[in-house]
Write a protein that holds these residues in place. Structure first.
Motif, PDB file in Angstrom:
ATOM      1  N   LEU A  59       0.832  -1.205   0.000  1.00 43.86           N
ATOM      2  CA  LEU A  59       0.000   0.000   0.000  1.00 43.86           C
ATOM      3  C   LEU A  59       0.869   1.259   0.000  1.00 43.86           C
ATOM      4  CD1 LEU A  59      -2.733  -1.097   2.572  1.00 43.86           C
ATOM      5  CD2 LEU A  59      -3.010  -0.883   0.089  1.00 43.86           C
ATOM      6  N   ALA A  60       1.903   1.268   0.814  1.00 41.86           N
ATOM      7  CA  ALA A  60       2.806   2.421   0.873  1.00 41.86           C
ATOM      8  C   ALA A  60       3.504   2.625  -0.467  1.00 41.86           C
ATOM      9  CB  ALA A  60       3.823   2.240   1.993  1.00 41.86           C
ATOM     10  N   HIS A  61       3.872   1.532  -1.120  1.00 44.03           N
ATOM     11  CA  HIS A  61       4.516   1.633  -2.434  1.00 44.03           C
ATOM     12  C   HIS A  61       3.570   2.279  -3.447  1.00 44.03           C
ATOM     13  CE1 HIS A  61       7.184   0.661  -5.727  1.00 44.03           C
ATOM     14  NE2 HIS A  61       6.197   0.039  -6.341  1.00 44.03           N
ATOM     15  N   LYS A  62       2.301   1.890  -3.397  1.00 41.35           N
ATOM     16  CA  LYS A  62       1.306   2.481  -4.312  1.00 41.35           C
ATOM     17  C   LYS A  62       1.136   3.968  -4.026  1.00 41.35           C
ATOM     18  CE  LYS A  62      -1.714   2.107  -7.612  1.00 41.35           C
ATOM     19  NZ  LYS A  62      -1.310   1.776  -8.975  1.00 41.35           N
ATOM     20  N   ILE A  63       1.135   4.355  -2.761  1.00 42.16           N
ATOM     21  CA  ILE A  63       1.045   5.771  -2.395  1.00 42.16           C
ATOM     22  C   ILE A  63       2.257   6.509  -2.948  1.00 42.16           C
ATOM     23  CG2 ILE A  63       1.112   7.410  -0.466  1.00 42.16           C
ATOM     24  CD1 ILE A  63      -0.490   5.221   1.134  1.00 42.16           C
ATOM     25  N   HIS A  64       3.447   5.952  -2.738  1.00 40.35           N
ATOM     26  CA  HIS A  64       4.676   6.573  -3.226  1.00 40.35           C
ATOM     27  C   HIS A  64       4.644   6.738  -4.749  1.00 40.35           C
ATOM     28  CE1 HIS A  64       9.357   6.440  -3.481  1.00 40.35           C
ATOM     29  NE2 HIS A  64       8.890   7.645  -3.672  1.00 40.35           N
ATOM     30  N   ASP A  94       8.397   9.566   6.060  1.00 37.81           N
ATOM     31  CA  ASP A  94       8.417   8.246   6.700  1.00 37.81           C
ATOM     32  C   ASP A  94       7.738   7.205   5.819  1.00 37.81           C
ATOM     33  OD1 ASP A  94       9.798   9.097   8.941  1.00 37.81           O
ATOM     34  OD2 ASP A  94       8.013   9.292  10.194  1.00 37.81           O
ATOM     35  N   LEU A  95       6.600   7.573   5.256  1.00 32.65           N
ATOM     36  CA  LEU A  95       5.846   6.666   4.411  1.00 32.65           C
ATOM     37  C   LEU A  95       6.668   6.263   3.186  1.00 32.65           C
ATOM     38  CD1 LEU A  95       2.123   6.984   3.912  1.00 32.65           C
ATOM     39  CD2 LEU A  95       3.503   6.517   1.928  1.00 32.65           C
ATOM     40  N   ILE A  96       7.289   7.236   2.540  1.00 36.09           N
ATOM     41  CA  ILE A  96       8.092   6.980   1.344  1.00 36.09           C
ATOM     42  C   ILE A  96       9.316   6.120   1.671  1.00 36.09           C
ATOM     43  CG2 ILE A  96       9.629   8.138  -0.304  1.00 36.09           C
ATOM     44  CD1 ILE A  96       7.492  10.383  -0.426  1.00 36.09           C
TER      45      ILE A  96
END
Length: 106
Positions: A29-34, A60-62
């Motif tokens: 999910l974080a990868h998709k956001i990035h 932090d997310l990235i």
């Protein structure tokens, strides 16, 4: 000479991380956001404004520091970036001891 060990499907399980299925789902999910932030050519400050979070949280997310992000929160952030999320619940395969969580990002 190096020893080479064949990895499992989930690197988090190989690393003996607690809740490896959740960890890999959160990472997806974080990868998709990035990727969405990159595709929209947003700065971290612009992304933070859209996501209603602080710029250090975007950083932090990235960088994959996901301990303060729940699955629910990551899905909400994807919604804010104009992504729909579908959740499918199905019976686990008989060979596994328990069910797993799997994220498929289109």
């Amino acid at each position: 000479m190096m020893d080479i060990i064949k990895a499992d499907e989930n690197i988090f399980a190989d690393l003996k991380i607690n809740e490896p299925e959740e960890a890999i789902a959160k990472a997806a999910l974080a990868h998709k956001i990035h990727k969405s932030i990159i595709l929209r050519k947003l700065t971290q400050i612009e992304a933070a404004a859209i996501l209603n979070i602080k710029q250090p949280d975007v950083s932090d997310l990235i960088r994959g520091r996901l301990h303060k992000f729940s699955m629910d929160r990551l899905m909400h952030l994807l919604n804010l970036l104009d992504w729909d999320i579908e959740i499918v619940v199905k019976k686990k395969r008989a060979k596994r001891k328990r069910g797993i969580t799997h994220v498929i990002a289109a």
